[in-house]
Design a protein around this motif. Structure first.
Motif, PDB file in Angstrom:
ATOM      1  N   UNK A 270       6.765   0.040  -4.773  1.00 42.43           N
ATOM      2  CA  UNK A 270       6.724  -0.727  -5.933  1.00 42.43           C
ATOM      3  C   UNK A 270       5.585  -1.721  -5.853  1.00 42.43           C
ATOM      4  N   UNK A 271       5.099  -1.757  -4.681  1.00 44.88           N
ATOM      5  CA  UNK A 271       3.938  -2.781  -4.481  1.00 44.88           C
ATOM      6  C   UNK A 271       4.463  -4.215  -4.441  1.00 44.88           C
ATOM      7  N   UNK A 272       3.550  -5.154  -4.409  1.00 44.61           N
ATOM      8  CA  UNK A 272       3.900  -6.528  -4.266  1.00 44.61           C
ATOM      9  C   UNK A 272       4.438  -6.914  -5.638  1.00 44.61           C
ATOM     10  N   UNK A 273       5.913  -7.528  -5.547  1.00 43.83           N
ATOM     11  CA  UNK A 273       6.450  -7.762  -6.907  1.00 43.83           C
ATOM     12  C   UNK A 273       5.787  -9.029  -7.621  1.00 43.83           C
ATOM     13  N   UNK A 278       0.221  -0.844  -5.257  1.00 45.87           N
ATOM     14  CA  UNK A 278      -1.417  -0.920  -4.483  1.00 45.87           C
ATOM     15  C   UNK A 278      -1.836   0.507  -4.831  1.00 45.87           C
ATOM     16  N   UNK A 279      -3.105   0.550  -5.341  1.00 44.73           N
ATOM     17  CA  UNK A 279      -3.687   1.780  -5.819  1.00 44.73           C
ATOM     18  C   UNK A 279      -4.961   2.081  -4.841  1.00 44.73           C
ATOM     19  N   UNK A 280      -5.354   1.400  -4.109  1.00 48.02           N
ATOM     20  CA  UNK A 280      -6.520   1.396  -3.071  1.00 48.02           C
ATOM     21  C   UNK A 280      -6.336   0.475  -1.839  1.00 48.02           C
ATOM     22  N   UNK A 281      -7.049   1.181  -0.765  1.00 49.69           N
ATOM     23  CA  UNK A 281      -6.965   0.494   0.546  1.00 49.69           C
ATOM     24  C   UNK A 281      -8.437   0.890   1.249  1.00 49.69           C
ATOM     25  N   UNK A 282      -9.038  -0.172   1.852  1.00 52.17           N
ATOM     26  CA  UNK A 282     -10.150   0.048   2.546  1.00 52.17           C
ATOM     27  C   UNK A 282     -10.158  -0.574   3.956  1.00 52.17           C
ATOM     28  N   UNK A 283     -10.364   0.000   4.962  1.00 53.81           N
ATOM     29  CA  UNK A 283     -10.075  -0.947   6.175  1.00 53.81           C
ATOM     30  C   UNK A 283     -11.531  -0.795   7.122  1.00 53.81           C
ATOM     31  N   UNK A 284     -11.749  -1.726   7.556  1.00 53.27           N
ATOM     32  CA  UNK A 284     -12.757  -2.058   8.562  1.00 53.27           C
ATOM     33  C   UNK A 284     -12.391  -2.347   9.920  1.00 53.27           C
ATOM     34  N   UNK A 285     -12.362  -1.471  10.949  1.00 55.89           N
ATOM     35  CA  UNK A 285     -11.821  -1.799  12.378  1.00 55.89           C
ATOM     36  C   UNK A 285     -12.634  -1.242  13.267  1.00 55.89           C
ATOM     37  N   UNK A 286     -12.984  -2.076  13.940  1.00 60.63           N
ATOM     38  CA  UNK A 286     -14.266  -1.980  15.065  1.00 60.63           C
ATOM     39  C   UNK A 286     -13.814  -2.634  16.292  1.00 60.63           C
ATOM     40  N   UNK A 287     -14.333  -2.384  17.486  1.00 59.92           N
ATOM     41  CA  UNK A 287     -14.181  -3.135  18.946  1.00 59.92           C
ATOM     42  C   UNK A 287     -14.950  -4.481  18.880  1.00 59.92           C
ATOM     43  N   UNK A 288     -14.131  -5.315  19.412  1.00 61.65           N
ATOM     44  CA  UNK A 288     -15.129  -6.680  19.602  1.00 61.65           C
ATOM     45  C   UNK A 288     -15.667  -6.609  21.059  1.00 61.65           C
ATOM     46  N   UNK A 337       6.265 -11.049   2.545  1.00 63.98           N
ATOM     47  CA  UNK A 337       7.519 -10.599   3.255  1.00 63.98           C
ATOM     48  C   UNK A 337       8.052  -9.311   2.520  1.00 63.98           C
ATOM     49  N   UNK A 338       8.443  -8.682   3.409  1.00 65.28           N
ATOM     50  CA  UNK A 338       9.017  -7.147   2.979  1.00 65.28           C
ATOM     51  C   UNK A 338      10.481  -7.232   2.460  1.00 65.28           C
ATOM     52  N   UNK A 339      10.800  -6.857   1.335  1.00 68.15           N
ATOM     53  CA  UNK A 339      12.136  -6.606   0.889  1.00 68.15           C
ATOM     54  C   UNK A 339      12.628  -5.192   0.609  1.00 68.15           C
ATOM     55  N   UNK A 340      11.784  -4.268   0.452  1.00 72.62           N
ATOM     56  CA  UNK A 340      12.362  -2.861   0.463  1.00 72.62           C
ATOM     57  C   UNK A 340      12.421  -2.480  -1.018  1.00 72.62           C
ATOM     58  N   UNK A 341      12.180  -1.331  -1.567  1.00 72.64           N
ATOM     59  CA  UNK A 341      12.061  -0.806  -2.649  1.00 72.64           C
ATOM     60  C   UNK A 341      13.456  -1.166  -3.767  1.00 72.64           C
ATOM     61  N   UNK A 342      14.600  -1.047  -3.099  1.00 61.93           N
ATOM     62  CA  UNK A 342      15.922  -1.203  -3.597  1.00 61.93           C
ATOM     63  C   UNK A 342      16.507  -2.502  -3.613  1.00 61.93           C
ATOM     64  N   UNK A 343      15.589  -3.758  -3.343  1.00 63.26           N
ATOM     65  CA  UNK A 343      16.158  -5.035  -3.072  1.00 63.26           C
ATOM     66  C   UNK A 343      16.564  -5.364  -4.369  1.00 63.26           C
ATOM     67  N   UNK A 344      17.804  -6.034  -4.485  1.00 66.25           N
ATOM     68  CA  UNK A 344      18.497  -6.732  -5.426  1.00 66.25           C
ATOM     69  C   UNK A 344      17.964  -8.414  -5.805  1.00 66.25           C
ATOM     70  N   UNK A 345      17.375  -9.055  -4.792  1.00 73.02           N
ATOM     71  CA  UNK A 345      16.692 -10.234  -4.784  1.00 73.02           C
ATOM     72  C   UNK A 345      15.895 -10.550  -3.785  1.00 73.02           C
TER      73      UNK A 345
END
Length: 558
Positions: A270-273, A278-288, A337-345
């Motif tokens: 359901x995404x962030x209430x 969330x319709x798109x994601x782009x990740x930049x991950x490289x070594x330091x 915070x993560x609450x889950x798809x079926x959370x009631x509150x």
């Protein structure tokens, strides 16, 4: 004033109770949007309560014991909003991005005040024509209740058999009253038992009609964009011991503080209430790796990168060409915070790290630097655009994590679509076509009263009980709102059916992504990091984002 002190300590909101306090008035300066007005218009509607299930079938209508006492949509919605958003011990609310909850609550209280004024007049009429002629009133109410029971609460036709039964019962009652074995004044009183409530009904109808016209005027004005602010004088204390006004003012202050909380909740697919899927994601991950051989990189933290991105995002609305471009975004460091798809509150922050309904700035920095792995809250930098008068909310969320030698900068796009079309429905006038007696080939439209006979009886029966709302809820019924409840996301639809909204969502991603990468690379370069792999990866992502398209990023095709 203990409640006010609690509010100051808990939500960080203060009120000025100095002389000259003004009647609260929602207006353009309080953040009103077309979405706020559309939702607020429901408080003035006089249709069936079951219609609230049209925009979201998670809402439900709870039937009461007597259909004669059931509320209409405006009455039920007003009661539900007041209980859910101002009630003592209520559950936490989801923020309403693109809408102003206080505006909706103020209009609900305004609609309640208008109806309460009507109910006072109806109660006086009930005392004069009902209490003094109580046996006759009970007979009429019994007939109306029997008719509604046979026809159903939607007042469908009773059918031939039902009409015959009601007619025979009415005749028997009239014969009994006429032939009752009494004389003198008592006989006149008995004979007036049935016609006296009818006279009261005519007076009550005039009161109900004027109120219905007033409520529908508010309904139309809100949807037309010219609605006046809702006045709620009962929220202004009349004396130091005005507990009800104090309760309302503190409730509105808590509502504003909760709306400004920096905590949001991720509900799986359901995404962030409040922000949408969330319709798109782009990740930049490289070594330091150090830029200069034999030299270590200068120490820095995730917060340093996030802060640099935050500062650069404030320049988004500026550009080399005078072409309009971005509106000023809202840039907030969020704790997710993560609450889950079926959370009631959902939950609120608590403990020493909480500052009212938000996490303190020190705690936000700690979460950004330390809570990047495992079961805990996460830090995101949010860049949010509220467009189309609140109908479209575009949010780009940026997270910075460092695991071992890998720095990851993730940019995700969230979109919350327009309000359901139900909230844009205006009032429909009541009329019927009448054939012209002199020119039978012509028909004319004749306006009918807004309030029908059965509606006058319903309102008159409910009026004395409106001073006991909890009892009236049990007798007449209520509606329950979808949970976790937030005024905006509860009734939002997808933005992908509007071409221009889709364009706005997709166009937001590229500039935000490039600004985030540029700011992060600058911090890395200042701290002696070899930015060559980061720069190459950023250029590759910059090319990919140009082909951005909406997709179900949270489902991962699994």
């Amino acid at each position: 004033m203990a409640g006010l002190d609690d509010l100051r300590n808990g939500a960080g909101v203060e009120f000025d109770f100095a002389p000259g306090a003004q009647v609260p008035l929602s207006g353009a300066g309080s953040g009103r949007t077309g979405v706020s007005d559309a939702i607020a218009s429901v408080a003035y509607r006089d249709v069936e309560p079951a219609q609230i299930c049209e925009p979201n079938d998670a809402a439900s209508v709870k039937k009461g014991r007597f259909t004669l006492l059931e509320p209409n949509l405006g009455e039920a919605f007003t009661r539900a909003i007041e209980t859910r958003m101002l009630g003592d011990g209520r559950k936490p609310l989801v923020q309403s991005f693109g809408a102003e909850p206080q505006t909706v609550v103020e209009h609900a209280l305004n609609a309640k005040r208008i109806r309460r004024q009507r109910d006072r007049r109806l109660t006086a009429i009930m005392v004069a024509f009902g209490l003094l002629f109580l046996p006759g009133v009970l007979v009429w109410l019994g007939l109306f209740q029997l008719r509604r029971t046979i026809a159903g609460s939607q007042d469908r036709r009773t059918g031939i058999i039902g009409q015959v039964v009601l007619a025979l019962l009415a005749v028997l009652i009239v014969l009994f009253v006429i032939r009752v074995p009494v004389d003198g004044v008592v006989r006149l009183y008995v004979w007036s038992l049935l016609p006296a409530p009818v006279a009261g009904w005519f007076l009550a109808r005039q009161v109900c009609e004027r109120t219905a016209q007033n409520l529908r005027a508010h309904w139309s004005d809100l949807l037309g964009g010219g609605g006046a602010g809702a006045r709620i004088p009962e929220a202004v204390p009349q004396n130091p011991n005005d507990a009800e006004a104090e309760r309302l003012r503190i409730g509105l202050a808590k509502l504003t503080a909760e709306q400004n909380s920096n905590v949001v909740h991720y509900a799986g697919p359901k995404g962030i209430l409040g922000m949408g899927v969330r319709w798109g994601s782009w990740q930049l991950a490289e070594e330091l790796r150090p830029r200069d051989p034999g030299r270590e990189i200068d120490p820095f933290r995730s917060w340093d990168v996030a802060r640099a991105i935050h500062d650069q995002m404030r320049m988004l609305e500026r550009g080399p060409l005078h072409t309009g471009g971005f509106t000023q975004p809202s840039i907030v460091h969020w704790v997710v915070r993560h609450v889950g798809e079926g959370a009631g509150e959902v939950s609120r922050p608590d403990g020493p790290t909480a500052d009212g309904y938000s996490f303190s700035n020190v705690e936000v920095q700690r979460i950004c630097n330390e809570q990047q792995y495992g079961s805990s809250e996460r830090h995101y930098l949010g860049v949010q655009f509220v467009l189309w008068d609140g109908e479209l909310v575009v949010t780009m969320m940026i997270s910075v994590t460092v695991l071992h030698h890998t720095l990851r900068i993730e940019v995700t796009g969230h979109a919350l679509g327009p309000l359901h079309g139900f909230f844009r429905k205006g009032p429909e006038g009541k009329s019927r076509n009448v054939r012209d007696p002199l020119r039978p080939w012509r028909t004319t439209s004749r306006k009918l009263p807004l309030v029908e006979a059965r509606e006058v009886v319903r309102l008159a029966a409910r009026a004395p009980l409106t001073w006991f709302p909890a009892r009236l809820d049990k007798l007449g019924g209520t509606i329950s709102l979808p949970e976790p409840f937030g005024l905006r996301h509860t009734w939002a639809t997808t933005p992908w059916r509007n071409r221009f909204m889709v364009d706005d969502v997709l166009r937001t991603a590229t500039p935000v992504l490039r600004v985030a990468h540029a700011a992060a690379i600058r911090v890395l370069e200042e701290n002696g990091v070899d930015v060559t792999p980061f720069d190459s990866r950023a250029q590759a992502l910059s090319g990919q984002v140009e082909a951005a398209e909406p997709r179900h990023a949270d489902e991962y095709n699994m």
